[in-house]
Design an enzyme around this catalytic site. Structure first.
Site, PDB file in Angstrom:
ATOM      1  N   GLU A  63       0.720  -1.096   0.115  1.00  0.00           N
ATOM      2  CA  GLU A  63      -0.188   0.047  -0.026  1.00  0.00           C
ATOM      3  C   GLU A  63       0.847   1.186  -0.212  1.00  0.00           C
ATOM      4  O   GLU A  63       0.566   2.436  -0.890  1.00  0.00           O
ATOM      5  CB  GLU A  63      -0.949   0.238   1.396  1.00  0.00           C
ATOM      6  CG  GLU A  63      -2.019  -1.024   1.042  1.00  0.00           C
ATOM      7  CD  GLU A  63      -2.786  -0.763  -0.157  1.00  0.00           C
ATOM      8  OE1 GLU A  63      -3.263   0.336  -0.406  1.00  0.00           O
ATOM      9  OE2 GLU A  63      -3.251  -1.720  -0.417  1.00  0.00           O
ATOM     10  N   CYS A  83     -12.566   2.076 -16.077  1.00  0.00           N
ATOM     11  CA  CYS A  83     -12.913   3.575 -15.893  1.00  0.00           C
ATOM     12  C   CYS A  83     -11.608   4.369 -15.797  1.00  0.00           C
ATOM     13  O   CYS A  83     -11.274   5.138 -14.586  1.00  0.00           O
ATOM     14  CB  CYS A  83     -13.761   3.779 -14.487  1.00  0.00           C
ATOM     15  SG  CYS A  83     -14.604   5.351 -14.284  1.00  0.00           S
ATOM     16  N   CYS A 107     -16.412   2.143 -21.354  1.00  0.00           N
ATOM     17  CA  CYS A 107     -17.582   2.037 -20.701  1.00  0.00           C
ATOM     18  C   CYS A 107     -18.640   0.785 -21.217  1.00  0.00           C
ATOM     19  O   CYS A 107     -19.646   0.305 -20.229  1.00  0.00           O
ATOM     20  CB  CYS A 107     -18.753   3.394 -20.992  1.00  0.00           C
ATOM     21  SG  CYS A 107     -17.812   4.800 -20.253  1.00  0.00           S
ATOM     22  N   CYS A 161     -18.333  -2.024 -18.837  1.00  0.00           N
ATOM     23  CA  CYS A 161     -18.226  -1.571 -17.368  1.00  0.00           C
ATOM     24  C   CYS A 161     -19.600  -2.251 -16.670  1.00  0.00           C
ATOM     25  O   CYS A 161     -20.689  -2.038 -17.246  1.00  0.00           O
ATOM     26  CB  CYS A 161     -18.661  -0.059 -17.183  1.00  0.00           C
ATOM     27  SG  CYS A 161     -18.313   0.536 -15.334  1.00  0.00           S
ATOM     28  N   CYS A 203     -24.351   4.616 -14.255  1.00  0.00           N
ATOM     29  CA  CYS A 203     -23.382   5.877 -14.117  1.00  0.00           C
ATOM     30  C   CYS A 203     -23.952   7.176 -14.876  1.00  0.00           C
ATOM     31  O   CYS A 203     -24.290   7.079 -15.987  1.00  0.00           O
ATOM     32  CB  CYS A 203     -22.159   5.242 -15.107  1.00  0.00           C
ATOM     33  SG  CYS A 203     -20.879   6.528 -15.054  1.00  0.00           S
TER      34      CYS A 203
END
Length: 353
Positions: free
Chosen positions: A43, A198, A205, A208, A214
DNA sequence: TACTCGTGGGT
DNA sequence: TACCCAAGAGT
């Protein structure tokens, strides 16, 4: 329609989780473990840094520092050597401090509660959440660049409010959308969606799972969401440095612990001093000098032109150097804690006379 | 709140 | 080419 919101919220996470299981990433190095140390390390390395850049650093770092205790016991210089080239070196300094804090004050263990980890050096709200979710199967909201982009487009956040208001709205959304179960799949799915579907430019799209929800997709506003930050033109700075070598070694200077390249080794700066005086002051006799092609380097907030004077010298006296100076053998350049452009130049420059 | 803090890849 | 921007946090 007061009943619509909860239905949409659960439908949102349901789609993300289903998509992640079949289309998400499952083979990244840090996905093969629930070890909090490894999750944490990944991370930190991934902050503002793309996955493909991190992967080789992650493997080398773990090979050298396999556990939190080994990391905490290591000198900072050794940590910076493994971070060399990755950038944002405050992350490495904070990582090292965090390891020592954990070992000394918390029995070498992260908490399963993100709120207790947030505030440790280098660990903010989102990173703390990621550790809680991926290492402890906890339930907390992540809000990194990927999640921000997905949420901003899906719910049309930004463009009207201030950046701070946008951020508050995004955090509120991230919390509200969090499912009760499968939080790890959901969180990974949000990041995978942002990274592979995205995307900033030309989002896919058609592929997606959120396309029918959206707002940006419906209104063709993908290009304007999330609101892009206006950035001033980068100021230009310059510095004059010395590549001082005796043919086998190069003289380097440890940079101050904070600021650009903090804690790394770099070329000594020639701040107004005459080259002859500089060479003599470091116990050397000048054999010859040559102006090398300048390095143009771009940081996140300024450009730097580095003018490099190569000085080939004979060492006359030892032990006259200040403690921030260090003779580095040529063979050690590749593994040294050097900034990327400096290491690149040294590796490309034969130093033998 | 706004600035600081690296580097590499994509367009 | 010049610009954008990444699995953000510290101050």
């Amino acid at each position: 329609m007061p009943d619509a919101a909860p239905a949409i919220l659960s439908e949102f996470s349901r789609r993300v989780i289903a998509w992640q299981k079949t289309n998400g990433r499952h083979d990244l190095p840090w996905q093969q473990t629930a070890d909090a140390y490894r999750i944490w390390l990944s991370e930190i390395m991934l902050q503002q840094t793309q996955v493909q850049t991190v992967i080789p650093y992650y493997g080398r770092f773990l090979a050298r520092f396999p556990t939190l205790e080994v990391l905490a016991a290591a000198p900072l210089g050794a940590v910076l050597e493994l971070w060399s080239g990755l950038g944002y070196y405050a992350r490495a300094r904070n990582l090292h401090r965090c390891a020592q804090t954990l070992v000394v004050e918390r029995a070498g263990k992260f908490s399963a509660n993100p709120q207790e980890n947030a505030g440790l050096p280098g660990i903010g709200r989102s990173t703390a959440a990621a550790i809680g979710v991926f290492a402890f199967a906890g339930r907390a909201a992540i809000l990194d660049g990927n999640v921000k982009r997905v949420l901003a487009r899906c719910f049309a956040i930004g463009g009207t409010a201030s950046p701070a208001q946008d951020l508050r709205a995004l955090w509120a959304l991230a919390e509200a959308l969090l499912p009760e179960r499968d939080v790890a799949s959901y969180s990974q799915g949000m990041m995978d969606l942002g990274a592979t579907v995205c995307t900033v430019r030309k989002p896919a799209c058609d592929a997606c799972p959120l396309r029918t929800i959206c707002i940006a997709c419906r209104d063709d506003r993908q290009a304007e969401l999330p609101r892009r930050q206006i950035r001033a033109a980068l100021p230009q700075r310059s510095s004059r440095v010395v590549l001082l070598t005796d043919g086998r070694r190069v003289l380097l200077e440890r940079r101050p612990p904070i600021g650009i390249w903090g804690g790394l080794l770099s070329f000594p700066e020639l701040s107004g001093e005459a080259p002859d005086a500089f060479v003599l002051r470091h116990g050397c006799r000048l054999l010859g000098s040559q102006q090398l092609p300048a390095i143009d380097h771009t940081f996140s907030h300024f450009r730097l032109r580095i003018e490099i004077l190569r000085c080939d010298v004979e060492v006359l006296a030892h032990g006259v150097s200040e403690d921030v100076l260090e003779w580095l053998p040529v063979a050690d350049v590749a593994a040294a804690a050097l900034p990327a452009p400096i290491k690149r130049l040294l590796l490309a420059t034969p130093l033998a006379a």
